[in-house]
Design an enzyme around this catalytic site. Structure first.
Site, short mmCIF file in Angstrom:
data_model
loop_
_atom_site.label_atom_id
_atom_site.label_comp_id
_atom_site.label_asym_id
_atom_site.label_seq_id
_atom_site.Cartn_x
_atom_site.Cartn_y
_atom_site.Cartn_z
N ASP A 1 -16.08 9.42 7.86
CA ASP A 1 -14.97 8.48 7.69
C ASP A 1 -13.66 9.24 7.84
O ASP A 1 -13.57 10.44 7.61
CB ASP A 1 -15.03 7.80 6.32
N ARG B 1 0.81 -1.22 0.00
CA ARG B 1 0.00 0.00 0.00
C ARG B 1 0.85 1.27 0.00
O ARG B 1 0.46 2.28 -0.57
CB ARG B 1 -0.94 0.01 1.20
C1 SAM Z 1 -14.24 -1.86 5.96
S1 SAM Z 1 -14.83 -0.22 5.92
C2 SAM Z 1 -16.48 -0.44 6.50
C3 SAM Z 1 -17.47 0.38 5.74
C4 SAM Z 1 -18.94 0.18 6.15
N1 SAM Z 1 -19.15 0.57 7.51
C5 SAM Z 1 -19.35 -1.24 5.92
O1 SAM Z 1 -19.50 -2.03 6.86
O2 SAM Z 1 -19.56 -1.61 4.75
C6 SAM Z 1 -14.01 0.51 7.33
C7 SAM Z 1 -13.96 2.02 7.28
O3 SAM Z 1 -13.53 2.51 8.56
C8 SAM Z 1 -12.76 3.67 8.35
N2 SAM Z 1 -11.92 3.96 9.53
C9 SAM Z 1 -10.83 3.27 9.97
N3 SAM Z 1 -10.30 3.88 11.03
C10 SAM Z 1 -11.07 4.96 11.29
C11 SAM Z 1 -11.02 6.01 12.26
N4 SAM Z 1 -10.07 6.06 13.19
N5 SAM Z 1 -11.96 6.96 12.22
C12 SAM Z 1 -12.95 6.94 11.27
N6 SAM Z 1 -13.05 5.98 10.31
C13 SAM Z 1 -12.12 5.01 10.33
C14 SAM Z 1 -11.95 3.33 7.11
O4 SAM Z 1 -11.45 4.48 6.45
C15 SAM Z 1 -12.94 2.55 6.27
O5 SAM Z 1 -13.56 3.35 5.29
#
Ligand code: SAM
Length: 272
Positions: A144, A39
């Protein structure tokens, strides 16, 4: 001999994963070294750097690169109506209960925390629009950490592949095809229900709540238990009494908080 494009030692990995943890709460275990390499290699290439050590040095002084670093690290996998049972429950149980509970204020507030590119928030919005009586004030906040996915969510433009599991009726009612590209955009009526914001869950939150429902699905799985514990407590503080918290299929609140009781698998109700 290391035949890879960039030299990447365990020491580089440890320093960078520490930085990931400080900025995002995400905890990368030992087996994520290759993932981090692939990445971040893209960042090294576009910055014309020749080592991870120099990239680490840059990150310590360049706030703008931190944004690219975070965006490269996050896993944004999502889909419309992912974990479909949550949307059935929303339609058949949660919204009907909230219509009764909030009949005086006629307000419903929902937060999609860790919304990725917006599919989760738009799925919630479709269900709400289809079953809510008129005259109610409904708002969905979608946040996000990754600024690039928040921008996608705001635009609400998706490829035919991304929308292929959405029913024909819903596609007809809530999307329009962009003739030049063949992509589909969520219509303005649905978009107007949602506010997309960049927000790091590890930082201070500007919202005061209370929320009736928080979706935080497939986000905490990347955090360690102590970070999860703090986060669930903060969610409880922001939820209305008897508000709902929905988490991902491989997550649970076991031994992390006593502020919620289980309603159904991965669906919790805030205790009073
Ligand atoms: C796997 S996706 C899940 C998306 C959606 N909630 C779903 O279940 O389909 C995880 C998301 O969490 C976000 N994320 C990770 N760490 C975070 C943080 N500290 N604060 C806010 N968002 C975060 C990532 O950028 C990512 O877009």
């Amino acid at each position: 001999m290391d035949e890879r494009e960039f030299h990447f030692t365990k020491h580089d990995f440890d320093k960078l994963r520490q930085l990931v943890n400080e900025h995002t709460g995400i905890k990368l275990s030992d087996h994520k070294q290759e993932m981090l390499y692939s990445r971040l290699s893209r960042r090294l290439r576009s910055l014309h750097l020749n080592s991870f050590a120099s990239y680490y040095e840059l990150l310590k002084s360049d706030e703008e690169e931190i944004v690219n670093f975070i965006n490269a690290i996050t896993t944004n996998l999502t889909a419309f109506f992912r974990e479909a049972h949550h949307f059935t429950l929303l339609e058949q149980v949660l919204i009907p209960r909230l219509l009764a509970k909030n009949s005086a204020s006629r307000k419903i507030r929902i937060w999609s925390a860790g919304c990725a590119s917006g599919e989760e928030a738009y799925s919630i919005a479709m269900v709400i629009k289809e079953i809510m009586p008129s005259g109610w004030d409904v708002k969905i906040l979608a946040t996000d950490l990754d600024s690039s996915v928040v921008a996608t969510g705001k635009l609400g433009i998706y490829t035919p592949e991304q929308v292929q599991k959405i029913s024909k009726t819903r596609l007809k009612n809530w999307f329009r095809t962009i003739p030049a590209t063949g992509q589909l955009q969520v219509n303005s009526e649905l978009r107007s229900l949602i506010t997309f914001k960049h927000l790091n869950l590890m930082h201070k939150w500007p919202m005061r709540g209370p929320f009736d429902i928080i979706f935080c699905r497939n986000v905490v799985i990347y955090f360690d238990k102590s970070t999860q514990k703090i986060l669930f407590d903060r969610f409880a503080n922001l939820l209305d009494d008897n508000g709902y918290l929905l988490i991902g299929h491989s997550e649970n609140l076991f031994q992390l908080t006593i502020r919620f009781r289980l309603l159904k698998q991965t669906v919790y109700v805030k205790c009073q």
